[in-house]
Write an enzyme that holds these catalytic residues in place. Structure first.
Site, PDB file in Angstrom:
ATOM      1  N   HIS A  80      -6.096  -5.715  -2.647  1.00  0.00           N
ATOM      2  CA  HIS A  80      -6.913  -5.951  -1.455  1.00  0.00           C
ATOM      3  C   HIS A  80      -7.113  -7.438  -1.160  1.00  0.00           C
ATOM      4  CE1 HIS A  80      -8.754  -1.608  -1.488  1.00  0.00           C
ATOM      5  NE2 HIS A  80      -7.475  -1.636  -1.174  1.00  0.00           N
TER       6      HIS A  80
ATOM      7  N   ARG B 200       0.822  -1.210   0.000  1.00  0.00           N
ATOM      8  CA  ARG B 200       0.000   0.000   0.000  1.00  0.00           C
ATOM      9  C   ARG B 200       0.861   1.267   0.000  1.00  0.00           C
ATOM     10  NH1 ARG B 200      -3.791   2.518   4.372  1.00  0.00           N
ATOM     11  NH2 ARG B 200      -5.393   3.499   3.072  1.00  0.00           N
TER      12      ARG B 200
ATOM     13  N   ASN C  41      -4.167   8.627   4.838  1.00  0.00           N
ATOM     14  CA  ASN C  41      -2.937   8.070   5.400  1.00  0.00           C
ATOM     15  C   ASN C  41      -2.897   8.067   6.920  1.00  0.00           C
ATOM     16  OD1 ASN C  41      -1.839   7.603   2.864  1.00  0.00           O
ATOM     17  ND2 ASN C  41      -0.779   9.585   2.778  1.00  0.00           N
TER      18      ASN C  41
ATOM     19  N   HIS D 240       0.381   4.459  -2.448  1.00  0.00           N
ATOM     20  CA  HIS D 240       0.147   5.820  -1.951  1.00  0.00           C
ATOM     21  C   HIS D 240       1.282   6.765  -2.328  1.00  0.00           C
ATOM     22  CE1 HIS D 240      -3.359   5.301   1.086  1.00  0.00           C
ATOM     23  NE2 HIS D 240      -3.510   4.523   0.036  1.00  0.00           N
TER      24      HIS D 240
HETATM   25  C1  HEM Z   1      -9.131   1.591  -6.028  1.00  0.00           C
HETATM   26  C2  HEM Z   1      -9.060   2.458  -5.068  1.00  0.00           C
HETATM   27  C3  HEM Z   1      -8.643   2.106  -3.661  1.00  0.00           C
HETATM   28  C4  HEM Z   1      -9.285   2.473  -2.531  1.00  0.00           C
HETATM   29  C5  HEM Z   1     -10.549   3.321  -2.445  1.00  0.00           C
HETATM   30  C6  HEM Z   1      -8.565   1.897  -1.429  1.00  0.00           C
HETATM   31  C7  HEM Z   1      -8.896   2.071  -0.099  1.00  0.00           C
HETATM   32  C8  HEM Z   1      -8.312   1.392   0.950  1.00  0.00           C
HETATM   33  C9  HEM Z   1      -8.733   1.486   2.326  1.00  0.00           C
HETATM   34  C10 HEM Z   1      -9.858   2.379   2.844  1.00  0.00           C
HETATM   35  C11 HEM Z   1      -7.959   0.651   3.053  1.00  0.00           C
HETATM   36  C12 HEM Z   1      -8.031   0.419   4.565  1.00  0.00           C
HETATM   37  C13 HEM Z   1      -7.179   1.453   5.279  1.00  0.00           C
HETATM   38  C14 HEM Z   1      -7.367   1.432   6.775  1.00  0.00           C
HETATM   39  O1  HEM Z   1      -8.428   1.041   7.267  1.00  0.00           O
HETATM   40  O2  HEM Z   1      -6.435   1.868   7.495  1.00  0.00           O
HETATM   41  C15 HEM Z   1      -7.038   0.029   2.150  1.00  0.00           C
HETATM   42  C16 HEM Z   1      -6.078  -0.885   2.518  1.00  0.00           C
HETATM   43  C17 HEM Z   1      -5.198  -1.461   1.641  1.00  0.00           C
HETATM   44  N1  HEM Z   1      -5.037  -1.132   0.310  1.00  0.00           N
HETATM   45 FE1  HEM Z   1      -6.269  -0.024  -0.802  1.00  0.00          FE
HETATM   46  N2  HEM Z   1      -7.500   1.194  -1.899  1.00  0.00           N
HETATM   47  C18 HEM Z   1      -7.505   1.291  -3.274  1.00  0.00           C
HETATM   48  C19 HEM Z   1      -6.561   0.752  -4.124  1.00  0.00           C
HETATM   49  C20 HEM Z   1      -5.466   0.011  -3.737  1.00  0.00           C
HETATM   50  C21 HEM Z   1      -4.392  -0.387  -4.609  1.00  0.00           C
HETATM   51  C22 HEM Z   1      -4.277   0.005  -6.078  1.00  0.00           C
HETATM   52  C23 HEM Z   1      -3.529  -1.131  -3.849  1.00  0.00           C
HETATM   53  C24 HEM Z   1      -2.238  -1.793  -4.259  1.00  0.00           C
HETATM   54  C25 HEM Z   1      -1.977  -2.242  -5.454  1.00  0.00           C
HETATM   55  C26 HEM Z   1      -4.081  -1.184  -2.521  1.00  0.00           C
HETATM   56  C27 HEM Z   1      -3.523  -1.891  -1.471  1.00  0.00           C
HETATM   57  C28 HEM Z   1      -4.039  -1.921  -0.193  1.00  0.00           C
HETATM   58  C29 HEM Z   1      -3.544  -2.815   0.852  1.00  0.00           C
HETATM   59  C30 HEM Z   1      -2.477  -3.880   0.663  1.00  0.00           C
HETATM   60  C31 HEM Z   1      -4.257  -2.511   2.011  1.00  0.00           C
HETATM   61  C32 HEM Z   1      -4.065  -3.140   3.400  1.00  0.00           C
HETATM   62  C33 HEM Z   1      -2.949  -2.389   4.117  1.00  0.00           C
HETATM   63  C34 HEM Z   1      -2.600  -2.913   5.493  1.00  0.00           C
HETATM   64  O3  HEM Z   1      -3.163  -3.900   5.957  1.00  0.00           O
HETATM   65  O4  HEM Z   1      -1.734  -2.268   6.127  1.00  0.00           O
HETATM   66  N3  HEM Z   1      -5.233  -0.459  -2.477  1.00  0.00           N
HETATM   67  N4  HEM Z   1      -7.272   0.503   0.883  1.00  0.00           N
END
Ligand code: HEM
Ligand code: NAG
Length: 330
Positions: A198, A64, A96, A68
């Site tokens: 995800h 992530r 973030n 970002h």
């Molecule tokens: C398409 C639009 C996207 C949205 C709206 C989005 C939104 C989010 C949100 C809200 C979370 C949870 C954050 C939290 O609760 O602290 C999250 C986690 C995550 N996102 Fe996304 N995301 C998107 C795209 C992506 C992309 C493109 C990737 C990587 C290629 C990605 C990888 C991740 C990962 C791996 C997590 C888990 C992080 C952790 O457990 O520390 N996301 N995302």
């Protein structure tokens, strides 16, 4: 033999076109550190591996971080900069704040590669790109490995406002998500396949509360179960964590897409990729493809990660190679 030659010729033509028509691709190269810091890539991989053994989730957090980083002024390590008297960094922007993590692992990598190469030659932006790839390959297996292009340099500036403006929030609908990706030169396929990130990691209750109480396009039992650890009242359990892909939260695989077919996407933005109506749009079609073909997902994910990794990198004499990923050099 004839078809072999034809294929070789086709590959040659494609490589030539890619080299001359898309200059941003030519600036980064896979062997950038081969001479100046040959130990860089093995060291990054080994530290990522140890970090994942210590804590499984960290692989998701590192993936992530790279996303970002790239979506805010390009892949330039800006996400790693702390606030300074002259600018507010990206760490406290809404998407973030209390959410992105993995900075200690990046610091550990930076110290180790600089020591191994006797001087700071590996950029923080490249460390993020490689650590993201290594996390995916460690948690998903060899089929999810892809070659990372290298040679990015580090920004000397970061912007909280730019982070707020450029990172898509989880309540976006499909047209908004697509517009966000398109504004970064990415397309519908990149949106669908990169959202497959995800398949690992966790999300806080505040990011999916409206979905489990108000969305209609959600499996009712799935929603009911989630409400146990994410109550309706704002403030209650806001930071409680739930896997983004319930069936295998620390396995990089295609089960995220299988869940979408059953209306079990955790975030509103996840389920927006699959509506399952009769019209069967392009996004629905891709979700279906990735749900039954893990090899198609693995292949396309790598291609789109490389594309995302090419977003506005600083190269040549632009930017700097930071000594400390949290601070500009002076
Ligand atoms: C398409 C639009 C996207 C949205 C709206 C989005 C939104 C989010 C949100 C809200 C979370 C949870 C954050 C939290 O609760 O602290 C999250 C986690 C995550 N996102 Fe996304 N995301 C998107 C795209 C992506 C992309 C493109 C990737 C990587 C290629 C990605 C990888 C991740 C990962 C791996 C997590 C888990 C992080 C952790 O457990 O520390 N996301 N995302
Ligand atoms: C659901 O929708 C209602 C009505 O629009 C709104 O008041 C509420 O804040 C929304 N979210 C939750 C979690 O109930």
């Amino acid at each position: 033999m004839g078809s072999h030659l034809q294929l070789s010729f086709l590959v040659l033509v494609m490589v030539t076109l890619a080299t001359f028509m898309i200059p941003t691709f030519a600036q980064l190269t896979p062997n950038y550190y081969d001479k100046v810091c040959p130990k860089a890539l093995p060291i990054i991989k080994s530290i990522v591996k140890q970090a994942i053994i210590r804590e499984k989730r960290i692989g998701a957090s590192l993936l992530r971080l790279h996303f970002h980083d790239c979506f805010v002024n390009g892949c330039d390590g800006s996400v790693l900069l702390d606030d300074t008297p002259s600018f507010l960094g990206e760490k406290t922007a809404l998407p973030n704040l209390n959410s992105i993590r993995g900075f200690e692992v990046v610091d550990e990598i930076k110290v180790a590669v600089d020591k191994a190469c006797n001087r700071p030659v590996v950029s923080c932006a490249d460390i993020l790109a490689v650590a993201a790839r290594d996390s995916v390959a460690i948690l998903g297996g060899a089929q999810y490995w892809y070659q990372v292009l290298l040679g990015r340099r580090d920004a000397i500036y970061a912007s909280k406002d730019a982070a707020n403006a450029n990172l898509p929030p989880p309540f976006f609908n499909f047209p908004q998500l697509l517009a966000s990706f398109q504004s970064h030169g990415l397309d519908l396929k990149d949106l669908v396949v990169l959202s497959g990130g995800h398949t690992i990691g966790l999300a806080k209750c505040i990011t999916f509360r409206d979905r489990i109480f108000n969305d209609t396009h959600i499996d009712p039992n799935f929603a009911a179960t989630l409400r146990d650890s994410c109550p309706r009242r704002s403030g209650d359990g806001d930071t409680n964590l739930t896997p983004l892909d319930a069936s295998s939260p620390s396995q990089f695989d295609n089960t995220y897409y299988k869940a979408l077919l059953h209306k079990k996407g955790l975030l509103h933005s996840d389920q927006e990729l699959f509506k399952g109506g009769d019209d069967g749009g392009e996004s629905d079609r891709l979700v279906q493809l990735y749900s039954y073909d893990p090899y198609a997902f693995a292949r396309d994910f790598g291609v789109s990660m490389i594309k995302m990794g090419n977003l506005k990198p600083l190269t040549g004499y632009e930017g700097e190679i930071r000594y400390n990923c949290r601070k500009v050099n002076y």
